[in-house]
Design a protein around this motif. Structure first.
Motif, mmCIF file in Angstrom:
data_model
loop_
_atom_site.group_PDB
_atom_site.id
_atom_site.type_symbol
_atom_site.label_atom_id
_atom_site.label_comp_id
_atom_site.label_asym_id
_atom_site.label_seq_id
_atom_site.Cartn_x
_atom_site.Cartn_y
_atom_site.Cartn_z
ATOM 1 N N ARG A 1 -7.875 6.107 -6.900
ATOM 2 C CA ARG A 1 -6.892 7.171 -6.698
ATOM 3 C C ARG A 1 -5.569 6.786 -7.348
ATOM 4 N N THR A 2 -4.979 7.728 -8.059
ATOM 5 C CA THR A 2 -3.802 7.464 -8.876
ATOM 6 C C THR A 2 -2.519 7.566 -8.059
ATOM 7 N N LEU A 3 -1.588 6.643 -8.308
ATOM 8 C CA LEU A 3 -0.271 6.697 -7.698
ATOM 9 C C LEU A 3 0.660 7.582 -8.533
ATOM 10 N N THR B 1 -9.862 2.206 -4.873
ATOM 11 C CA THR B 1 -10.115 3.589 -4.488
ATOM 12 C C THR B 1 -10.258 4.513 -5.691
ATOM 13 N N ASP C 1 0.965 5.286 -0.081
ATOM 14 C CA ASP C 1 0.096 6.435 0.148
ATOM 15 C C ASP C 1 0.386 7.527 -0.873
ATOM 16 N N GLU C 2 -0.438 8.542 -0.844
ATOM 17 C CA GLU C 2 -0.361 9.560 -1.891
ATOM 18 C C GLU C 2 0.874 10.451 -1.770
ATOM 19 N N THR D 1 -5.348 5.675 0.645
ATOM 20 C CA THR D 1 -5.717 7.082 0.715
ATOM 21 C C THR D 1 -5.435 7.652 2.102
ATOM 22 N N HIS E 1 0.831 -1.192 0.000
ATOM 23 C CA HIS E 1 0.000 0.000 0.000
ATOM 24 C C HIS E 1 0.873 1.252 0.000
ATOM 25 N N GLY F 1 -4.199 1.305 -8.956
ATOM 26 C CA GLY F 1 -4.354 2.648 -8.440
ATOM 27 C C GLY F 1 -4.736 3.679 -9.481
ATOM 28 N N ASP G 1 -0.561 -0.604 -4.883
ATOM 29 C CA ASP G 1 -1.870 0.040 -4.936
ATOM 30 C C ASP G 1 -1.901 1.228 -3.979
ATOM 31 N N THR G 2 -2.907 2.073 -4.157
ATOM 32 C CA THR G 2 -3.026 3.294 -3.389
ATOM 33 C C THR G 2 -3.684 3.045 -2.034
#
Length: 248
Positions: A159-161, A157, A121-122, A149, A119, A181, A146-147
Motif C-alpha cells: 500500500r502506497t504512502l 502491504t 496510516d493511509e 493499513t 508506521h 510502502g 512504512d504503511t
C-alpha cells in the motif's frame, strides 16, 4: 567480499528473501541490502534460525548487507540472534517501545545498526509520532517509514504512502530514514520532495522487487527500481555515523 559504501547514494533494500536464488537476483540487480524475516508470526517470508543464518551468510558472500526484520521485542533474544547469524542491522518492524531500542543498543555490538519502523496510516497519522525523539535518544540509527493499513496490517502491504502526508512528518526526524510502502519505478516522480529531503537515504521494497509469475525476486524488477530511484547523490545534512556505512 567486503566493501564499504557511504549512505550518500540512494540505498536499495529488497525485503523478504527466502531462498538462495533471491540473494543471487538481488546482488545481480544492484541491491545493497536484503531483509530477512525472523520472528514475524504468520509472515509469508518467515525464516527459522537455521534458514536465517544460511541466507545471511549467502548475502554477505554476495556483497549484500543482511538485515534482520523482526516483530520480536526481547533485547536479549535479539542480541543472541545477531551474534549467531552475523547480521549487521536489526529492523524493528512492529510497535516495540523506546525502552526496547535502548536495551538492544546496550546489548548489541557497537557496529550493529538499529532501524525502527514508523508506521504511517493511509490518512497520514503515525502512532509513533510522539515517541520519535525518545526513539532517537534510545539509540535508533535509522528510521523506516512504512504503511499501516486501516485493518491493522503492517509490513509488505504493498500500500502506497501519500507523499504530501509524509512531508508533514519529516521535520520531526533528526535521524536519516528509508522509505517503504508500495514503491515502484512508476511512482518515483511523486516522491520528488521526499527524495530530496536531506535525511532521505533510500528505499525498502518487497512487492515491486518480485517477478509476478514466480513470486521470487527478479533481476529485471530490481534493476528497474534501481534505475528509477537512484537519481544521483546528495550530501546528507545529518552527520555521517559509523553504523550508517555499509560494511559488508
Amino acid at each position: 567480499m567486503s566493501t564499504t559504501r557511504h549512505l550518500s547514494q540512494t540505498l536499495l533494500k529488497v525485503c523478504g528473501a527466502t531462498v538462495p536464488q533471491d540473494i543471487e537476483a538481488a546482488a545481480a540487480a544492484g541491491a545493497d541490502c536484503v531483509g530477512l524475516w525472523h520472528g514475524v508470526p504468520g509472515g509469508p517470508s518467515e525464516l527459522d534460525p537455521d534458514g536465517l543464518a544460511a541466507l545471511a551468510a549467502a548475502a554477505r558472500t554476495a556483497g549484500l548487507l543482511p538485515v534482520l526484520v523482526t516483530f520480536l521485542a526481547d533485547p536479549a533474544e535479539l542480541a543472541g540472534i545477531v551474534r549467531a547469524t552475523g547480521v549487521r542491522w536489526v529492523q524493528l518492524h512492529a510497535y516495540q517501545p523506546p525502552a526496547v531500542v535502548r536495551a538492544l543498543r546496550e546489548a548489541l555490538p557497537a557496529e550493529t545498526g538499529i532501524v525502527k519502523v514508523l508506521h504511517v496510516d493511509e490518512g497520514g497519522g503515525c502512532v509513533e509520532r510522539p515517541l520519535i525523539g525518545a526513539y532517537e535518544r534510545a539509540g535508533t540509527d535509522l528510521f523506516l517509514l512504512d504503511t499501516a493499513t486501516g485493518d491493522g496490517r503492517i509490513g509488505s502491504t504493498g500500500r502506497t504512502l501519500d507523499p504530501a502526508r509524509l512531508t508533514a512528518l519529516l521535520p520531526r526526524l533528526t535521524r536519516p530514514f528509508l522509505l517503504a510502502g508500495g514503491l515502484s519505478p512508476d511512482n518515483r516522480p511523486g516522491y520528488e520532495e521526499v527524495v530530496h529531503h536531506p535525511g532521505f537515504r533510500g528505499i525498502d521494497v518487497d512487492t515491486a522487487a518480485r517477478d509476478l509469475t514466480t513470486g521470487r525476486f527478479g533481476v529485471v524488477e530490481i534493476s528497474a527500481l534501481a534505475r528509477a530511484w537512484r537519481t544521483g547523490t546528495h550530501t546528507p545534512a545529518h552527520p555521517a555515523h559509523p553504523r550508517l556505512e555499509l560494511s559488508r
